[in-house]
Structure formats: C-alpha cells, structure tokens
Enzyme design. Structure first.
Site, PDB file in Angstrom:
ATOM      1  CG  ASP A  14     -28.443 -40.904 -15.622  1.00 53.91           C
ATOM      2  OD1 ASP A  14     -29.191 -41.296 -14.715  1.00 53.91           O
ATOM      3  OD2 ASP A  14     -28.764 -40.004 -16.437  1.00 53.91           O
ATOM      4  CD  GLU A  16     -31.224 -44.572 -14.328  1.00 53.34           C
ATOM      5  OE1 GLU A  16     -32.193 -44.182 -13.659  1.00 53.34           O
ATOM      6  OE2 GLU A  16     -30.580 -43.819 -15.077  1.00 53.34           O
TER       7      GLU A  16
END
Length: 539
Positions: free
Chosen positions: A206, A269
């Site tokens: 993330d 990401e």
C-alpha cells in the site's frame, strides 16, 4: 487454475491478477459483510473465470476506521473476516485450485490502536517513540509544516499528553511509521516473513511511494494548476512528503525479503506518472516486480490519448522490466461508471490484450456500475471528511452479485452496502449462460489470452490508422501475430488496413457475434466495438 505453459515466464507475468475486496465478495456467516469462509467457497468461480491469482484487500486485525487500512495487529486476522485457521484453509484451497494468493501489506502507517503507537505516545523517551514521526510545532503553536492529509486537513495531529505532533498521511487514526528507523524496517520484514511462511505468494504494498518523507520536513510548494473544484489535498505538490529518492533503498529491502522465498511477487501501489513510476522497478530490477500502473484510470478515454499513454509507458520501462495495467480498484470509480457500459467492453478487451500483467477488479467482469450511495448509506471516511468533491469510494465497493436470490446471493443478512437495482439481471448466474454478456466476453478474452502467447507474453507495436477514434496494435510471439482494433467512439467507423493486415481473420469481437470473418483491405467496426484478429504468420 494454473498459468499457461509458458516456461520462460513466471506466473505473475503470464497470469491474470484478480482483486477481491473481502468485505464485499461473499458473506459466509450472515452478518452482511464478506469473510474468508465465504471467499473460500467462491474459489471455483475464479477458476472458471480463468484468473491465476487473487489479491485480497486487508484482512488483518483493525478498528476498521478505514476498513482495514488501519492495522492494529499485522499478524492477526480480524474476527470480522474469520480466524488464522480460516486463512490457512483459504490458502490451501486456493493452491489446490492452482491459484496464487497475494496479500495487501500496509507498511506506511498503522492504526492508532496498534501497540507500537500506544507505546510510542506514552512518553517522548519511550524506546518506540522514534517508530513514528513526531515533531515539535512551529513557534506560535502551529503544525511542523504545511503538509496535508489525503483525507483532508493538516497531516499533523497534536498529542496533548506529550506536547508534540505526529504525522498521518491519511486519517489521524492512521499514524505514519518512521521508515528511517531500522527497527521499523526489521519489524515489517518479520511481518512479511510470517505470511510468506504461511504460503502467501506475494504482497501488494500500500502507498509504496509514501514510505519515506523529506528528512528536513520542508514545506510542500503550492500547486500552480490547482482549481477550487479539486480536492483540498491537491492544493500543494507533495514533493517533500512522497516519492523521495531514498524510498528506493527501502523498496530494495522489501524485495530482498521476497527473494528469500521462491516464486513470490512484490507489487507496489504507486500513483505517479510513467516516467516516475518506472523508477520503482529499482536499479537492475531489484525493486518491485510490478509497480502498479494506474494511468488508464486517469487518462482521457480517447483512442489517441490512450495510444500516447501506452507509448510513453513502454518507452519509459527499464530494459527487462515487465509492464502491467489496471482499469479499476477499490479506490476509484468503476470502469463502467467512467466510460459507460458500451466502452466498458472495449476497456475489457484493451486490458486483456495489452502487453503486461492485467489486474481485474471484482465485479467488473459482470459490468457492475458505480452504485449510487445515499447520504445515510455513506461508510467511507474519505467522503465524510472531504464531502462534495466526489471522492467517496463506497460506490465501487458494493457487494458482488451472484444470482437472483435475496441480496444477490451475497449474504443472508443485510448487506453492508447496497446492491444495484438491477441485480436480478446483472449477476454471475444469469450472465454465465449468456455468451453475449459482459461475463461471457471476459471469459472469452481470458481464454484467448491463456491460449495465445502473443497476447500473454508477446511484443507490442502500435498500428497507425486513418481514424482518430480507433486504437490498433499488434501482438507477436514466435512468428505468430494478432491484431487488436478498438473503436473508442459510439459511431460505426471504417479503417483502411496496411498490407500486413489484409486477409486477417476475426477471432473475437466485443459483441461476441463476429468470428471467422476474413477482412479485405478495410475493417468495419460498429460503435463501441473491439476486435481481435489473426494475422498471417511472419515469414
């Protein structure tokens, strides 16, 4: 389902990644929220679809302020989703079906209820104080600098007990870890090993580009292109709070942990333009295997704009780096909501015929739209904190629709978010029996991609056309070639073909109603139509 037999490529290159938002995939216990047992029961569907790996959004122990992206225990399963035993059963079942399992790793920040942060905030002298980013305020009592939270307001929260501010790139309940502290890096490495030893095949990291912040905490400069209708976070350019040069040292460390285990993948990401994104492959490709490429989500949906994007991305890739493409995810409007149902079929053909690993988002394959969310139904803290800018994510996170039964077969309880009004027509069971449906198209595209190395691993070359609304390109491997032609408009068009495409044979249409048709020197495309064609072999 096992990847096609392309021994020269690892599974994460030849295969298809399918993102599951666990809260919304299948409820196994009737509480209205999806869980691991429900997901395990639906694995045969992923096999039938033709996916090779499933990526799960966070399932770890969490207060759920941001639906799992605020983790309070990195090695525990939240009871909402089940138990560690349920997770082990899921991994075993997935592997038994030939599916890989990728977890969401959230190393940038924790929950403010994580024991590390609870200890960190007890005292300025606590050994874990430096595990987070604490700073004195400016003279006059203001925050240390002008950095903004992506979820609205200042990115600094004041702690009354210790008289300092802590940094949070997102919610104040999500304090950022200090990745300049070697102890933090070692702790997260151990978290990774915990899950890798349990059989996890990879991680999607993330907000990878957020991990390192400017060591001097300089103010971010104003964004000269900012206009009032844009969300407040975009008022500044986050040049000091994200994408710092030394982040690549951290990414390389994460990769080294992955390389301790066989056949694993590290995905990042990263919302950056292609020229900056590709730096995350690392020196000598020792960074992320796949820095997620989200550019299709923000690029204007026009043939020439998409063609230019593909060219920029392909040109920017380091030698030997493998590309990837994403059309949607749990943070962005559904593809059918962005481009409409007709062009959503063209988008599916684009995603599954471009060079690189495609990532599908659950429900796109049945044409799930962006579901309208009434004010009283809003669950997303982003929308609550920054209302009126269209940033709410609930509409792309609604439950998967399986059949015509109550709640579309998702739950026997009350769904945590609403279904579409037309779920009796838009569901897996109905579309499975209709080859003309969106699901029928996805299945045909995936089967074709799996059968033809040109589409899964072959080279890419744009084919210029005499129509501005058409994107055409060839894919080639081992002397075999295929042509893809996509009409980005809602009107019929005719394209003059170059000599290499004369006598091409249609293999698949987005309408699924044209096949085995031999093309002369012109190609007719209906409105919102895409075609995959066989070309004569190279001599």
């Amino acid at each position: 389902m096992a990847s096609p037999e392309f021994p020269r490529a690892p599974w994460w290159q030849s295969g298809i990644l399918y993102q599951v938002y666990p809260r919304s995939f299948q409820d196994g216990d009737g509480d209205g929220v999806g869980d691991l047992r429900g997901l395990t029961a639906r694995l045969p569907y992923l096999v039938e679809l033709g996916a090779d790996a499933l990526w799960l959004s966070p399932i770890f122990t969490s207060p759920m302020v941001d639906f799992g992206y605020d983790i309070s225990d990195y090695t525990g399963i939240d009871p909402l989703f089940g138990t560690l035993a349920d997770f082990d059963e899921l991994v075993a079942a997935a592997h038994g079906h030939g599916l890989k399992v990728v977890l969401d790793l959230v190393p940038n920040h924790t929950s403010d209820q994580h024991p590390w942060f609870l200890e960190s905030r007890t005292s300025r002298d606590h050994p874990r104080r430096d595990w987070y980013i604490w700073r004195d305020g400016r003279s006059g009592g203001g925050p240390p600098n002008n950095w903004l939270s992506e979820f609205g307001g200042s990115a600094w929260a004041f702690d009354e007990a210790t008289g300092q501010f802590y940094y949070h790139a997102f919610l104040s309940a999500q304090p950022d870890l200090n990745w300049r502290n070697p102890q933090v890096r070692r702790a997260i490495a151990e978290v990774m090993r915990f899950w890798l030893r349990r059989g996890v095949d990879g991680f999607r990291v993330d907000v990878m580009w957020h991990l390192i912040k400017d060591a001097e905490f300089r103010d971010n400069p104003p964004n000269p292109d900012y206009t009032p209708e844009r969300q407040p976070y975009e008022r500044l350019l986050p040049v000091h709070s994200t994408d710092r040069p030394d982040v690549h040292v951290v990414v390389a460390e994460l990769r080294r942990v992955m390389d301790e285990f066989d056949d694993r993948v590290l995905i990042g990401e990263i919302y950056l333009p292609p020229d900056k994104l590709v730096a995350y492959y690392g020196d000598d490709l020792a960074g992320a295997h796949l820095p997620f490429n989200f550019a299709l989500i923000s690029t204007p949906w026009q043939a020439q704009a998409v063609a230019a994007l593909i060219a920029r991305y392909e040109a920017a890739l380091p030698a030997g780096a493998w590309p990837n493409w994403v059309l949607g995810n749990h943070d962005r409007m559904r593809i059918a909501g962005r481009v409409g149902p007709g062009q959503a079929r063209v988008a599916a053909m684009l995603l599954l015929t471009l060079r690189g690993t495609p990532t599908m988002y659950y429900g796109d394959e049945i044409g799930l739209p962006q579901v309208p969310i009434a004010p009283e139904q809003v669950r997303d803290p982003f929308e609550t904190n920054v209302p009126g800018y269209g940033v709410g994510r609930d509409g792309c996170r609604t439950p998967m629709q399986w059949d015509v039964s109550a709640n579309a077969g998702f739950t026997t309880g009350i769904p945590w978010l609403p279904l579409t009004d037309d779920f009796a027509r838009r569901n897996v069971a109905v579309e499975r029996d209709d080859p003309r449906s969106m699901l029928g198209l996805y299945r045909a595209l995936i089967a074709l991609r799996r059968a033809r190395a040109e589409l899964s691993l072959g080279s890419y070359a744009e084919l210029p056309t005499d129509c501005a609304d058409v994107l055409a390109y060839t894919r080639a491997d081992g002397g075999r070639r295929m042509l893809v032609a996509l009409n980005f408009s809602d009107r019929p068009v005719t394209v003059t073909l170059p000599p290499l495409a004369v006598r091409a044979v249609i293999v698949l249409s987005t309408s699924t109603e044209r096949s085995a048709e031999v093309i002369s020197d012109t190609l007719h495309l209906s409105s919102n139509e895409g075609l995959v064609l066989d070309l004569a072999p190279e001599i």
